[in-house]
Design a protein around this motif. Structure first.
Motif, PDB file in Angstrom:
ATOM      1  N   LEU A  74       0.600  -1.162  -0.156  1.00 16.45           N
ATOM      2  CA  LEU A  74      -0.118  -0.017   0.076  1.00 16.45           C
ATOM      3  C   LEU A  74       0.908   1.284  -0.100  1.00 16.45           C
ATOM      4  CD1 LEU A  74      -2.562   1.631   0.258  1.00 16.45           C
ATOM      5  CD2 LEU A  74      -2.406   1.161   2.792  1.00 16.45           C
ATOM      6  N   THR A  75       2.038   1.231   0.928  1.00 19.46           N
ATOM      7  CA  THR A  75       3.054   2.343   1.025  1.00 19.46           C
ATOM      8  C   THR A  75       3.591   2.540  -0.373  1.00 19.46           C
ATOM      9  OG1 THR A  75       3.195   1.955   3.335  1.00 19.46           O
ATOM     10  CG2 THR A  75       4.793   3.274   2.104  1.00 19.46           C
ATOM     11  N   GLU A  76       3.893   1.575  -1.168  1.00 25.03           N
ATOM     12  CA  GLU A  76       4.362   1.883  -2.383  1.00 25.03           C
ATOM     13  C   GLU A  76       3.468   2.221  -3.440  1.00 25.03           C
ATOM     14  OE1 GLU A  76       6.601  -1.996  -2.552  1.00 25.03           O
ATOM     15  OE2 GLU A  76       8.354  -0.969  -1.768  1.00 25.03           O
ATOM     16  N   VAL A  77       2.271   1.848  -3.527  1.00 27.14           N
ATOM     17  CA  VAL A  77       1.246   2.332  -4.298  1.00 27.14           C
ATOM     18  C   VAL A  77       1.241   3.727  -4.175  1.00 27.14           C
ATOM     19  CG1 VAL A  77      -1.204   2.296  -4.976  1.00 27.14           C
ATOM     20  CG2 VAL A  77      -0.010   0.322  -4.650  1.00 27.14           C
ATOM     21  N   LEU A  78       1.034   4.219  -2.781  1.00 26.93           N
ATOM     22  CA  LEU A  78       0.839   5.586  -2.680  1.00 26.93           C
ATOM     23  C   LEU A  78       2.183   6.388  -3.084  1.00 26.93           C
ATOM     24  CD1 LEU A  78      -0.620   5.638   1.212  1.00 26.93           C
ATOM     25  CD2 LEU A  78      -1.795   6.023  -1.175  1.00 26.93           C
ATOM     26  N   ASP A  79       3.324   5.763  -2.898  1.00 31.64           N
ATOM     27  CA  ASP A  79       4.615   6.394  -3.454  1.00 31.64           C
ATOM     28  C   ASP A  79       4.622   6.469  -4.904  1.00 31.64           C
ATOM     29  OD1 ASP A  79       5.540   6.618  -0.690  1.00 31.64           O
ATOM     30  OD2 ASP A  79       6.658   4.897  -0.604  1.00 31.64           O
ATOM     31  N   HIS A  80       4.193   5.655  -5.545  1.00 27.62           N
ATOM     32  CA  HIS A  80       3.880   5.294  -7.073  1.00 27.62           C
ATOM     33  C   HIS A  80       3.186   6.927  -7.534  1.00 27.62           C
ATOM     34  CE1 HIS A  80       4.099   3.912 -11.286  1.00 27.62           C
ATOM     35  NE2 HIS A  80       2.618   3.995 -11.140  1.00 27.62           N
ATOM     36  N   PHE A  81       2.164   6.626  -7.040  1.00 29.58           N
ATOM     37  CA  PHE A  81       1.281   8.036  -7.401  1.00 29.58           C
ATOM     38  C   PHE A  81       1.461   9.268  -6.898  1.00 29.58           C
ATOM     39  CE2 PHE A  81      -1.318   4.142  -8.354  1.00 29.58           C
ATOM     40  CZ  PHE A  81      -1.356   4.248  -9.867  1.00 29.58           C
ATOM     41  N   ALA A  82       2.582   9.566  -6.018  1.00 31.05           N
ATOM     42  CA  ALA A  82       3.087  10.664  -5.297  1.00 31.05           C
ATOM     43  C   ALA A  82       2.036  11.173  -4.622  1.00 31.05           C
ATOM     44  CB  ALA A  82       3.470  11.572  -6.404  1.00 31.05           C
ATOM     45  N   VAL A  83       1.221  10.260  -3.762  1.00 28.94           N
ATOM     46  CA  VAL A  83       0.114  10.384  -2.675  1.00 28.94           C
ATOM     47  C   VAL A  83       1.034  10.497  -1.381  1.00 28.94           C
ATOM     48  CG1 VAL A  83      -1.862   9.905  -1.771  1.00 28.94           C
ATOM     49  CG2 VAL A  83      -1.651   9.766  -4.012  1.00 28.94           C
ATOM     50  N   GLU A  84       0.914  11.715  -0.849  1.00 30.96           N
ATOM     51  CA  GLU A  84       1.615  11.895   0.696  1.00 30.96           C
ATOM     52  C   GLU A  84       0.422  11.555   1.624  1.00 30.96           C
ATOM     53  OE1 GLU A  84       3.473  15.665   1.114  1.00 30.96           O
ATOM     54  OE2 GLU A  84       4.840  15.355  -0.546  1.00 30.96           O
ATOM     55  N   ARG A  85      -0.741  11.891   1.513  1.00 30.90           N
ATOM     56  CA  ARG A  85      -1.939  11.588   2.391  1.00 30.90           C
ATOM     57  C   ARG A  85      -3.082  11.435   1.644  1.00 30.90           C
ATOM     58  NH1 ARG A  85      -4.896  15.610   5.346  1.00 30.90           N
ATOM     59  NH2 ARG A  85      -5.179  15.235   7.422  1.00 30.90           N
ATOM     60  N   ALA A  86      -4.205  10.448   2.265  1.00 33.42           N
ATOM     61  CA  ALA A  86      -5.132  10.006   1.228  1.00 33.42           C
ATOM     62  C   ALA A  86      -6.104   9.453   2.464  1.00 33.42           C
ATOM     63  CB  ALA A  86      -4.886   8.926   0.483  1.00 33.42           C
ATOM     64  N   VAL A  87      -7.407   9.440   2.071  1.00 37.05           N
ATOM     65  CA  VAL A  87      -8.665   8.762   2.700  1.00 37.05           C
ATOM     66  C   VAL A  87      -8.434   7.384   2.324  1.00 37.05           C
ATOM     67  CG1 VAL A  87     -10.967   8.617   3.244  1.00 37.05           C
ATOM     68  CG2 VAL A  87      -9.884  10.933   3.107  1.00 37.05           C
ATOM     69  N   LEU A  88      -8.659   6.419   3.344  1.00 30.56           N
ATOM     70  CA  LEU A  88      -8.485   5.231   2.870  1.00 30.56           C
ATOM     71  C   LEU A  88      -9.892   4.592   3.146  1.00 30.56           C
ATOM     72  CD1 LEU A  88      -5.268   3.763   4.648  1.00 30.56           C
ATOM     73  CD2 LEU A  88      -5.497   4.945   2.316  1.00 30.56           C
ATOM     74  N   VAL A  89     -10.192   4.018   1.829  1.00 29.64           N
ATOM     75  CA  VAL A  89     -11.605   3.087   2.442  1.00 29.64           C
ATOM     76  C   VAL A  89     -11.372   1.543   2.188  1.00 29.64           C
ATOM     77  CG1 VAL A  89     -13.811   2.870   1.099  1.00 29.64           C
ATOM     78  CG2 VAL A  89     -12.659   5.157   1.060  1.00 29.64           C
ATOM     79  N   GLY A  90     -11.307   0.793   3.276  1.00 27.26           N
ATOM     80  CA  GLY A  90     -10.969  -0.643   3.124  1.00 27.26           C
ATOM     81  C   GLY A  90     -12.049  -1.605   3.530  1.00 27.26           C
ATOM     82  N   SER A  91     -12.487  -2.720   2.665  1.00 28.68           N
ATOM     83  CA  SER A  91     -13.297  -3.535   2.998  1.00 28.68           C
ATOM     84  C   SER A  91     -12.610  -4.861   3.453  1.00 28.68           C
ATOM     85  CB  SER A  91     -14.029  -3.632   1.795  1.00 28.68           C
ATOM     86  OG  SER A  91     -14.952  -4.764   2.030  1.00 28.68           O
ATOM     87  N   SER A  92     -12.956  -5.327   4.495  1.00 33.90           N
ATOM     88  CA  SER A  92     -12.544  -6.619   5.155  1.00 33.90           C
ATOM     89  C   SER A  92     -10.869  -6.558   5.077  1.00 33.90           C
ATOM     90  CB  SER A  92     -13.198  -7.693   4.407  1.00 33.90           C
ATOM     91  OG  SER A  92     -12.922  -9.357   4.723  1.00 33.90           O
ATOM     92  N   MET A  93     -10.330  -7.535   4.354  1.00 32.64           N
ATOM     93  CA  MET A  93      -9.082  -7.630   4.267  1.00 32.64           C
ATOM     94  C   MET A  93      -8.472  -6.261   4.079  1.00 32.64           C
ATOM     95  SD  MET A  93      -6.740  -9.756   1.560  1.00 32.64           S
ATOM     96  CE  MET A  93      -7.252  -8.791   0.299  1.00 32.64           C
ATOM     97  N   GLY A  94      -8.704  -5.460   3.005  1.00 35.44           N
ATOM     98  CA  GLY A  94      -8.462  -3.947   2.822  1.00 35.44           C
ATOM     99  C   GLY A  94      -8.489  -3.143   4.045  1.00 35.44           C
ATOM    100  N   GLY A  95      -9.787  -3.398   4.943  1.00 33.70           N
ATOM    101  CA  GLY A  95      -9.915  -2.828   6.036  1.00 33.70           C
ATOM    102  C   GLY A  95      -8.564  -3.020   7.212  1.00 33.70           C
ATOM    103  N   ALA A  96      -8.170  -4.191   7.404  1.00 34.25           N
ATOM    104  CA  ALA A  96      -7.066  -4.562   8.041  1.00 34.25           C
ATOM    105  C   ALA A  96      -5.928  -3.943   7.637  1.00 34.25           C
ATOM    106  CB  ALA A  96      -6.665  -5.968   8.192  1.00 34.25           C
ATOM    107  N   THR A  97      -5.655  -3.771   6.406  1.00 32.77           N
ATOM    108  CA  THR A  97      -4.324  -3.139   5.903  1.00 32.77           C
ATOM    109  C   THR A  97      -4.397  -1.486   6.109  1.00 32.77           C
ATOM    110  OG1 THR A  97      -4.167  -4.888   4.078  1.00 32.77           O
ATOM    111  CG2 THR A  97      -3.030  -2.758   3.746  1.00 32.77           C
ATOM    112  N   SER A  98      -5.721  -1.044   5.881  1.00 36.52           N
ATOM    113  CA  SER A  98      -5.887   0.466   6.193  1.00 36.52           C
ATOM    114  C   SER A  98      -5.607   0.861   7.670  1.00 36.52           C
ATOM    115  CB  SER A  98      -7.280   0.932   6.026  1.00 36.52           C
ATOM    116  OG  SER A  98      -7.458   0.518   4.406  1.00 36.52           O
ATOM    117  N   VAL A  99      -6.035  -0.148   8.494  1.00 36.35           N
ATOM    118  CA  VAL A  99      -5.803   0.307  10.032  1.00 36.35           C
ATOM    119  C   VAL A  99      -4.473   0.085  10.233  1.00 36.35           C
ATOM    120  CG1 VAL A  99      -6.114  -0.866  12.412  1.00 36.35           C
ATOM    121  CG2 VAL A  99      -7.895  -0.708  11.125  1.00 36.35           C
TER     122      VAL A  99
END
Length: 261
Positions: A74-99
């Motif tokens: 997730l961090t590397e995806v954010l870095d790729h798109f030059a996103v320093e800060r975002a609102v994360l929307v995580g479902s189930s497994m994605g929620g665990a990663t977001s947390v």
């Protein structure tokens, strides 16, 4: 814009809608790939920059060839798109990663919209009986049986069978190769359940009233532990809230975004 993003010893498929402002980053569940967001995507991209991606082995992302950390990806995806800060929307497994990212790098998380989320460090979300039945069906090559088993647990709002719920059945069937390719590859991450009180970002947690009782109980406890978390009960949802109540889910994401922006 669709692209392949290089991550540690691998790559993932990602899509960036483009646009200005604070981005929304969508993280899919283990019972579906990024296509699970299709019912809510038009409403979100009409107003926001939206980034979504497939976890390794899911959807259009190649299967993992080495052990990997979902939070690092997730961090590397954010870095790729030059996103320093975002609102994360995580479902189930994605929620665990977001947390986990909110705890590891709080400065990068402007807000958390958690849909039927999982969380590391919480026991009992998946029982030993499930894995025993899954192993038996897998050894027999009974893919239809695995799909039926999965929908019976996570797809009750759609009738709990492939016949009554073909969209969820197709999503679930498509992720089965990822389940097996991720065994011993996807690292669980640091336990987060006992650290939920450290989350500082605005948070919303939506649980599905028709989800498994273990998930409902976990989600209730998570919402109690996250400071200021808004708990929403989706009366018509199971573990596929974006399929069951897409307009409601999109509205909740917008409300959390407004609080975080």
């Amino acid at each position: 814009m669709e692209t392949m993003v290089s991550v540690s010893q691998g790559e993932v498929w990602a899509d960036d809608s483009g646009g200005d402002g604070l981005p929304l980053v969508l993280l899919h569940p283990g019972v579906g790939d990024s296509a699970v967001w299709d019912p809510v995507l038009p409403a979100l991209t009409a107003r926001h920059r939206v980034i979504r991606y497939d976890v390794r082995g899911y959807g259009r992302s190649p299967a993992p060839t080495a052990a990997y950390s979902p939070v690092r990806d997730l961090t590397e995806v954010l870095d790729h798109f030059a996103v320093e800060r975002a609102v994360l929307v995580g479902s189930s497994m994605g929620g665990a990663t977001s947390v986990n990212l909110a705890l590891e790098s709080p400065g990068r998380v402007a807000g958390l919209a958690l849909l039927v989320p999982g969380v590391t460090g919480y026991d009992g979300l998946v029982t030993g009986e499930f894995f025993e039945r899954l192993e038996t069906l897998a050894k027999a090559g009974d893919t239809d049986g695995i799909v039926r088993l999965g929908l019976g647990l996570w797809g009750k709002a759609g009738g709990g069978s492939p016949e009554s719920d073909p969209v969820a059945a197709a999503l679930f069937r498509a992720v089965l190769p990822a389940w097996f390719s991720n065994i011993d590859r996807q690292l669980p991450g640091e336990p987060a359940f006992d650290r939920l009180g450290e989350i500082s970002a605005p948070a919303l947690l939506a649980l599905g009233e028709l989800d498994r009782p273990e998930v409902v109980r976990c989600n209730e406890e998570m919402a109690e532990r996250i400071p200021g978390c808004r708990l929403v009960r989706l009366a018509a949802s199971d573990h596929y809230p974006t399929l069951r109540e897409p307009e409601h889910v999109a509205r909740l994401i917008e409300e959390l975004y407004a609080e975080a922006a």
